[in-house]
Design a protein around this motif. Structure first.
Motif, PDB file in Angstrom:
ATOM      1  N   GLU A  34       0.871  -0.892  -0.011  1.00  0.00           N
ATOM      2  CA  GLU A  34       0.163  -0.122  -0.012  1.00  0.00           C
ATOM      3  C   GLU A  34       0.897   1.597  -0.472  1.00  0.00           C
ATOM      4  O   GLU A  34       0.568   2.449  -0.631  1.00  0.00           O
ATOM      5  N   HIS A  35       2.069   1.048   0.805  1.00  0.00           N
ATOM      6  CA  HIS A  35       3.013   1.705   0.757  1.00  0.00           C
ATOM      7  C   HIS A  35       3.889   2.778  -0.550  1.00  0.00           C
ATOM      8  O   HIS A  35       4.090   4.054  -0.461  1.00  0.00           O
ATOM      9  N   LEU A  36       3.788   1.099   0.073  1.00  0.00           N
ATOM     10  CA  LEU A  36       5.183   1.650  -2.291  1.00  0.00           C
ATOM     11  C   LEU A  36       4.575   2.314  -3.209  1.00  0.00           C
ATOM     12  O   LEU A  36       4.733   2.869  -4.249  1.00  0.00           O
ATOM     13  N   LEU A  37       2.715   1.854  -3.891  1.00  0.00           N
ATOM     14  CA  LEU A  37       2.329   2.219  -4.529  1.00  0.00           C
ATOM     15  C   LEU A  37       1.956   4.195  -4.455  1.00  0.00           C
ATOM     16  O   LEU A  37       1.274   4.475  -5.595  1.00  0.00           O
ATOM     17  N   LEU A  38       1.861   4.457  -3.051  1.00  0.00           N
ATOM     18  CA  LEU A  38       1.743   5.871  -3.003  1.00  0.00           C
ATOM     19  C   LEU A  38       2.683   5.873  -3.840  1.00  0.00           C
ATOM     20  O   LEU A  38       3.179   7.275  -4.806  1.00  0.00           O
ATOM     21  N   PHE A  39       4.370   6.106  -3.729  1.00  0.00           N
ATOM     22  CA  PHE A  39       5.148   6.307  -3.930  1.00  0.00           C
ATOM     23  C   PHE A  39       5.626   5.882  -5.525  1.00  0.00           C
ATOM     24  O   PHE A  39       5.938   6.610  -6.176  1.00  0.00           O
ATOM     25  N   VAL A  40       4.999   4.828  -5.868  1.00  0.00           N
ATOM     26  CA  VAL A  40       5.315   4.942  -7.899  1.00  0.00           C
ATOM     27  C   VAL A  40       4.153   5.253  -8.588  1.00  0.00           C
ATOM     28  O   VAL A  40       4.277   5.994  -9.636  1.00  0.00           O
ATOM     29  N   ALA A  41       2.890   5.691  -7.817  1.00  0.00           N
ATOM     30  CA  ALA A  41       2.118   6.855  -8.733  1.00  0.00           C
ATOM     31  C   ALA A  41       3.035   8.596  -8.261  1.00  0.00           C
ATOM     32  O   ALA A  41       2.958   8.794  -9.594  1.00  0.00           O
ATOM     33  N   PHE A  42       3.552   8.790  -7.292  1.00  0.00           N
ATOM     34  CA  PHE A  42       4.129  10.138  -7.209  1.00  0.00           C
ATOM     35  C   PHE A  42       5.432   9.781  -8.188  1.00  0.00           C
ATOM     36  O   PHE A  42       5.163  10.780  -9.206  1.00  0.00           O
ATOM     37  N   GLU A  43       5.591   9.234  -8.120  1.00  0.00           N
ATOM     38  CA  GLU A  43       6.795   8.911  -8.980  1.00  0.00           C
ATOM     39  C   GLU A  43       6.394   8.730 -10.465  1.00  0.00           C
ATOM     40  O   GLU A  43       7.304   9.673 -11.242  1.00  0.00           O
ATOM     41  N   ILE A  44       5.922   7.883 -11.155  1.00  0.00           N
ATOM     42  CA  ILE A  44       4.645   8.608 -12.821  1.00  0.00           C
ATOM     43  C   ILE A  44       4.523   9.481 -12.718  1.00  0.00           C
ATOM     44  O   ILE A  44       5.548  10.456 -13.835  1.00  0.00           O
ATOM     45  N   GLU A  45       3.803   9.592 -12.139  1.00  0.00           N
ATOM     46  CA  GLU A  45       3.761  11.597 -12.050  1.00  0.00           C
ATOM     47  C   GLU A  45       4.777  12.444 -12.454  1.00  0.00           C
ATOM     48  O   GLU A  45       4.689  12.990 -13.287  1.00  0.00           O
ATOM     49  N   THR A  46       5.621  12.457 -11.467  1.00  0.00           N
ATOM     50  CA  THR A  46       7.275  12.961 -11.491  1.00  0.00           C
ATOM     51  C   THR A  46       7.638  13.150 -12.545  1.00  0.00           C
ATOM     52  O   THR A  46       7.382  13.882 -13.537  1.00  0.00           O
ATOM     53  N   LEU A  47       7.795  11.437 -13.253  1.00  0.00           N
ATOM     54  CA  LEU A  47       8.540  11.465 -14.431  1.00  0.00           C
ATOM     55  C   LEU A  47       7.861  11.945 -16.067  1.00  0.00           C
ATOM     56  O   LEU A  47       8.292  12.402 -16.509  1.00  0.00           O
ATOM     57  N   SER A  48       6.442  11.186 -15.721  1.00  0.00           N
ATOM     58  CA  SER A  48       6.114  11.749 -17.185  1.00  0.00           C
ATOM     59  C   SER A  48       5.421  13.121 -17.230  1.00  0.00           C
ATOM     60  O   SER A  48       5.480  13.939 -18.726  1.00  0.00           O
ATOM     61  N   GLN A  49       6.136  13.841 -16.022  1.00  0.00           N
ATOM     62  CA  GLN A  49       5.889  15.466 -16.965  1.00  0.00           C
ATOM     63  C   GLN A  49       6.884  15.942 -17.334  1.00  0.00           C
ATOM     64  O   GLN A  49       6.955  16.799 -18.124  1.00  0.00           O
ATOM     65  N   VAL A  50       8.232  14.807 -17.667  1.00  0.00           N
ATOM     66  CA  VAL A  50       9.362  15.255 -17.973  1.00  0.00           C
ATOM     67  C   VAL A  50       8.863  15.738 -19.488  1.00  0.00           C
ATOM     68  O   VAL A  50       9.283  16.662 -20.245  1.00  0.00           O
TER      69      VAL A  50
END
Length: 782
Positions: free
Chosen positions: A639-655
């Motif tokens: 559950e905690h790791l999924l939060l980080f994955v979503a945040f990381e994808i959101e950050t990387l996809s904006q590049v």
């Protein structure tokens, strides 16, 4: 709370519980003085001192001034809700016609009407149920002597005395404010986070595995304490709303939950390190860790002093300053990924990135600390107080509400009927023991009932013994109640008796020592004990007939539901990288809502596990709680790791779109293939084993689980900058043209390694779940 107390948790617990016990004793003393030694005219109106004690204990136990004021509000609402229909029914039917059967029917109907509306708070329901029992049972006992208006007024006056005593206990000798408690708890939590951060940094730089393990053990103990501090803050928000003059002095915008999630990430990172010391941790990195830790510590000090987390007194993070580790990165091995994720969590903590934002927040607000969830919670609390009286906000009851209303109605109706048949003079107690302890959610029925019965018995025995000792000093027999109230306040927090047993124990003694003119104490205690048993038996029978599903069965069902929700969330994550940025901005909030569903299901699973462990097995197979607890640990990590994955994808996809495609092909598709396949197989296996005995083919499926997935033995997604990232270097060339190029490039590299770690860890936790499910199925199907 002093610094010495904060460093001594045992002393802090004693002080907290002793303070609550003394205020409970003060509230009961006010009731006792008013009913035992007050003027005769006052005593005429306070005809039911027993319910005054009960009301005071219900309101004042472990409460603050705000909670008590809210309890008084609920008491007023319950009184208005009950007394009007009671007076009308007594007037229309006539008190003389109320026999045992009619009184039981009246109690059942009124209870149903009170229990059904969703706007009625639980405290108001308990008090309203108690008042209903007293009014109609009193009419059945006294018959034509019962006043149509005066009898309900006497019940309402006794209730008001308990509420007033609670307020006085919270005000004297000084107010016990919810905002002060939250302020102290925030300080304790920030100190807890600071200490945990120091331990985690020390563990990451440890020279051997044993030292790191010892440090992690200390940190996990502190993590449990930190969770309790957060829960205390959450529980006292409602009380803060009632203290309107004080709520503005607090900073509600500080989202402590984000800090806790980042600390969970740090814990997972250190716990995932395969060996110590780590090769990449040289003297330069150690110095950087110390510098970053110091800056975070200063920010935490601002939070401790209730200043904003990004206050001007905190050190400013300059562009590229905190990413000085990134240029040294040339390619990370699997063993080094946990350390990079550790650094990533520190970066987020230093820059106040809200990982667990409100699902309604747009992706453009990535760099802003979200405060809407805290503000909305406060607004909801205010709305709840207003909506209690607003009939325009009433909704059609759902199935859960109908079930609660019917169960409460049947339990109280049968308890009153059988109690009056057995002993008409003491027919109150069979219904009151149910009325004052109802809950809207599931509970361990047999365990709670056993605690109530034992608490009633020991409280009654204590009262009889004190009456025997003080038989020549009748006016002083109230004094032994004070140490008993203090003792039972601690008893409420014990594992053996809990809240239900502790309240029953103090009530059992109060009804004997805190009243007069009720006959011989031993006869009254025996009659009340039998009446209490009648009520508890009715409660158990209705629960069994209406809710045949065992908690163990519900735990297995909720486990399957949690795995299904996880699978859906992971499938949604795998599709994030395939969409355009405009689609991504609308997909991220939907994904966060799904994550909230995952979190809710895992929380429900935890409740069912606790209930199943507390319930007796009888003729059933013993509940394998240890295996479920291990499953719960893995689910929480995912559950905690999924939060980080979503945040990381959101950050990387904006590049850039190109990087978005790389993330999708290298990371997300394999994630869905590996984890989604395994979770689907596990869910099917749990469903099969819960419906029928497992066949030989099912056993083969268990053995093959985790082997047939598309990429089970592949080393996942090592993102080597010298080879695979030529396209990423093109992206980097474009980034160089922008402002803050080195900082963005460093963030990109660190975020990629963190994403790789999270996905690798998700796969590892999935395999742990596979292993534990095999063990569980083998246990249930030997």
């Amino acid at each position: 709370m002093s610094a010495a107390t904060a460093k001594d948790p045992i002393r802090a617990v004693w002080i907290e519980r002793l303070s609550s016990a003394l205020r409970t004793a003060l509230a009961c003393s006010v009731v006792g003085c008013a009913t035992l030694y007050g003027p005769a005219k006052l005593g005429h109106f306070l005809a039911y001192p027993a319910f005054s004690y009960v009301t005071a204990i219900l309101i004042v136990s472990d409460a603050t001034l705000g909670d008590t004021l809210r309890g008084c509000w609920h008491t007023l609402y319950a009184t208005v809700q009950v007394m009007i229909p009671c007076i009308l029914s007594l007037h229309l039917i006539g008190p003389a016609r109320f026999g045992s059967g009619l009184a039981a029917v009246a109690v059942a109907i009124t209870t149903f009407m009170v229990a059904l509306p969703e706007s009625t708070p639980l405290m108001a329901k308990r008090i309203a149920f108690g008042q209903t029992v007293i009014v109609y049972v009193g009419a059945a006992i006294h018959g034509s002597e019962t006043g149509v208006v005066t009898h309900p007024i006497h019940v309402a006056s006794s209730t008001a005395l308990g509420a007033l005593a609670s307020v006085l206990a919270m005000l004297l000798p000084y107010p016990r404010l919810a905002c002060c408690k939250v302020r102290k708890t925030r300080r304790l939590y920030v100190e807890n986070v600071s200490e945990r951060l120091n331990i985690y940094v020390e563990a990451l730089t440890a020279q051997n595995k044993q030292d790191a393990t010892d440090l992690l053990s200390r940190a996990k103990f502190l993590s449990v304490k930190g969770g309790k501090h957060l829960q205390t803050i959450k529980d006292n928000r409602g009380g803060m709303v009632c203290e309107k003059s004080q709520i503005r002095k607090l900073d509600p915008g500080e989202n402590l939950q984000d800090i806790e999630i980042l600390m969970k990430g740090v814990e997972i990172a250190v716990d995932s390190c395969p060996s110590f010391p780590l090769r990449m941790i040289d003297e330069g990195i150690k110095q950087v860790l110390l510098d970053v830790k110091g800056k975070i510590g200063l920010k935490l000090q601002n939070a401790k002093c209730l200043a904003p987390f990004d206050a001007t007194t905190a050190p400013e993070v300059k562009a590229g300053e905190s990413y000085i580790l990134a240029p040294k990165i040339g390619g990370a091995t699997q063993a080094e990924l946990p350390a990079f994720f550790f650094l990533y969590c520190l970066e987020l903590l230093l820059r106040e990135f809200p990982v667990a934002r409100n699902p309604e927040c747009s992706s453009e607000n990535t760099n802003k600390t979200d405060t809407s969830d805290v503000a909305s919670t406060r607004d909801d609390e205010k709305a709840n107080l207003r909506e209690t009286w607003s009939f325009s906000t009433m909704k059609l009851p759902n199935m859960e509400r109908w079930t609660f209303a019917i169960k409460s109605s049947l339990s109280l109706g049968f308890a009153v009927l059988l109690g009056l048949i057995f002993n008409k003079e003491n027919g109150y107690w069979s219904g009151l023991i149910i009325a004052t302890s109802v809950v809207t959610e599931r509970q361990a029925t047999f365990t709670v009932t056993n605690a109530r019965g034992q608490g009633t018995a020991i409280g009654s025995v204590y009262g009889i013994l004190c009456c025997f000792i003080f038989q020549r000093l009748v006016d002083l027999r109230f004094l032994p109640l004070l140490p008993w109230i203090i003792f039972t306040s601690f008893l409420r927090h014990s594992r053996m008796y809990g809240q239900a047993g502790g309240i029953s124990a103090v009530t059992g003694a109060l009804l004997i020592l805190g009243r007069k003119n009720y006959g011989p104490p031993n006869e009254f205690a025996a009659a009340r004990l039998v009446e209490a048993c009648i009520g508890l038996i009715c409660f158990i029978m209705v629960e069994i007939l209406w809710r045949p599903a065992r908690a163990a069965t519900l735990a297995k069902t909720e486990l399957a539901g949690s795995l299904s929700a996880l699978r859906d969330c992971i499938n949604d994550i795998s599709h994030l990288g395939a969409g355009q940025k405009s689609v991504l901005s609308s997909s991220i909030p939907a994904l966060r809502r799904k994550h909230q569903e995952v979190k809710s299901r895992i929380s429900n699973l935890e409740k069912f596990i606790a209930e199943a462990e507390a319930e007796p097995n009888f003729w059933f197979l013993p509940f394998y709680g240890a295996c479920y607890r291990r499953l719960l640990v893995s689910l929480r990590k995912m559950e905690h790791l999924l939060l980080f994955v979503a945040f990381e994808i959101e950050t990387l996809s904006q590049v850039s779109d190109r990087l978005q495609e790389l993330i999708n092909s290298i990371y997300l598709h394999p994630l869905a293939a590996e984890v989604g396949f395994s979770l689907n197989s596990i869910g099917e296996l749990i469903s099969i084993s819960s419906l029928r005995k497992i066949s030989i083919s099912d056993r083969d499926e268990i053995d093959e689980l985790g082997k047939s997935s598309p990429s089970a033995d592949v080393v996942f997604w090592t993102f080597i900058l010298d080879g695979e990232t030529e396209n990423s270097n093109e992206e980097a060339d474009e980034i160089e043209k922008r402002k803050g190029a080195q900082e963005l490039k460093s963030r990109l590299i660190l975020c990629i390694y963190s994403l790789e770690f999270c996905i690798t860890r998700l796969i590892k936790e999935t395999r742990e779940i596979e292993k534990h499910v095999k063990e569980l199925v083998a246990w249930e199907n030997p």
